[in-house]
Scaffold this active site. Structure first.
Site, PDB file in Angstrom:
ATOM      1  N   ASP A   1      86.082  67.315 -88.716  1.00 30.49           N
ATOM      2  CA  ASP A   1      87.155  67.371 -87.728  1.00 30.49           C
ATOM      3  C   ASP A   1      86.620  67.303 -86.297  1.00 30.49           C
ATOM      4  O   ASP A   1      87.024  66.460 -85.501  1.00 30.49           O
ATOM      5  CB  ASP A   1      87.925  68.699 -87.850  1.00 30.49           C
TER       6      ASP A   1
ATOM      7  N   GLY B   1      70.775  82.887 -62.574  1.00 32.38           N
ATOM      8  CA  GLY B   1      70.258  84.254 -62.717  1.00 32.38           C
ATOM      9  C   GLY B   1      71.200  85.355 -62.274  1.00 32.38           C
ATOM     10  O   GLY B   1      70.748  86.453 -61.948  1.00 32.38           O
TER      11      GLY B   1
ATOM     12  N   TYR C   1      96.310  66.671 -85.110  1.00 37.22           N
ATOM     13  CA  TYR C   1      96.245  68.140 -85.184  1.00 37.22           C
ATOM     14  C   TYR C   1      96.708  68.799 -83.879  1.00 37.22           C
ATOM     15  O   TYR C   1      96.502  68.273 -82.797  1.00 37.22           O
ATOM     16  CB  TYR C   1      94.807  68.556 -85.494  1.00 37.22           C
TER      17      TYR C   1
ATOM     18  N   ASP D   1      69.851  74.564 -64.881  1.00 37.33           N
ATOM     19  CA  ASP D   1      70.223  73.402 -65.695  1.00 37.33           C
ATOM     20  C   ASP D   1      71.089  72.402 -64.933  1.00 37.33           C
ATOM     21  O   ASP D   1      71.622  71.453 -65.524  1.00 37.33           O
ATOM     22  CB  ASP D   1      70.970  73.856 -66.953  1.00 37.33           C
TER      23      ASP D   1
END
Ligand SMILES: [Zn+2]
Length: 224
Positions: free
Chosen positions: A127, A53, A221, A83
């Site tokens: 991907d 918060g 990549y 959480d």
């Protein structure tokens, strides 16, 4: 370790987690105080998460909360994110995970509200996610149900993102930056596939091509 020792040992992780919360704002994934990033502290059974918060503008490195893998606060002045139990559950169950992100980003959460996985109809999805982005179970906050739902859905799945039904996005990564990237990409593809749906029927990508795209992106990549 004393609380002061923990604060010293976690200095760079707290700075990283504080700065990554700025990325949630930059990529427009959060409103008000919703959303959070956490990072495992390298080499320790600890993780860093934001306080509950507190305005994003006030999320400095010093404001970050250090918890053990049961979600118990070991350093910090305020209550940790609501959480925290879900993040702790993921770190306990998935030793390869170094970062966890949670958002209610708009388009991805709209898929979660319908309980519908995002189908793999974009090469960028193949991907990053290696297939569809799956739906996790409906779960109330307050016990281990959210964490267990994340772990159950993502175990054995290539996607680093799960859409928890009626709730929002949780992503995992080898480090917190990878988890933030997954959250950014999840929202991006959720938006594109939503728009494609409005205009017609998106075309699926054949599974062997999804595999080829995923393997190339994960191994070739970028800068190595
Ligand atoms: Zn939430």
């Amino acid at each position: 370790m004393t609380s002061a020792d923990v604060v010293a040992a976690t200095e760079s992780t707290r700075a990283l987690v504080a700065s990554l919360h700025g990325d949630l704002i930059r990529w427009q994934l959060v409103v008000w105080t919703a959303g959070n990033v956490s990072s495992r502290v390298p080499g320790k059974d600890l993780f860093v998460i934001k306080p509950s918060g507190v305005d994003y503008a006030d999320l400095t490195a010093e404001a970050m909360i250090v918890c053990d893998l049961d979600g118990k606060v070991v350093a910090g002045d305020r209550a940790p994110s609501s959480d925290t139990a879900a993040h702790a559950y993921v770190y306990r169950a998935m030793p390869h995970v170094g970062g966890v992100v949670h958002t209610h980003s708009t388009y991805a959460t709209a898929w979660a509200a319908r309980g519908e996985p995002i189908p793999c109809v974009l090469t960028a999805m193949a991907d990053e996610f290696g297939g569809e982005i799956p739906i996790g179970p409906f779960a109330l906050i307050g016990n281990d149900d959210i964490g267990a739902g994340i772990v159950k859905t993502l175990s054995g799945h290539r996607s680093p993102a799960v859409l928890m039904q009626n709730h929002g996005v949780f992503t995992i990564g080898r480090d917190p930056r990878a988890a933030v990237k997954a959250a950014v990409m999840c929202e991006d593809v959720a938006r594109t596939v939503h728009i494609a749906r409005q205009l017609g029927t998106p075309l699926p990508i054949d599974a062997p091509d999804v595999d080829r795209l995923f393997d190339r992106y994960q191994t070739v990549y970028g800068q190595r």
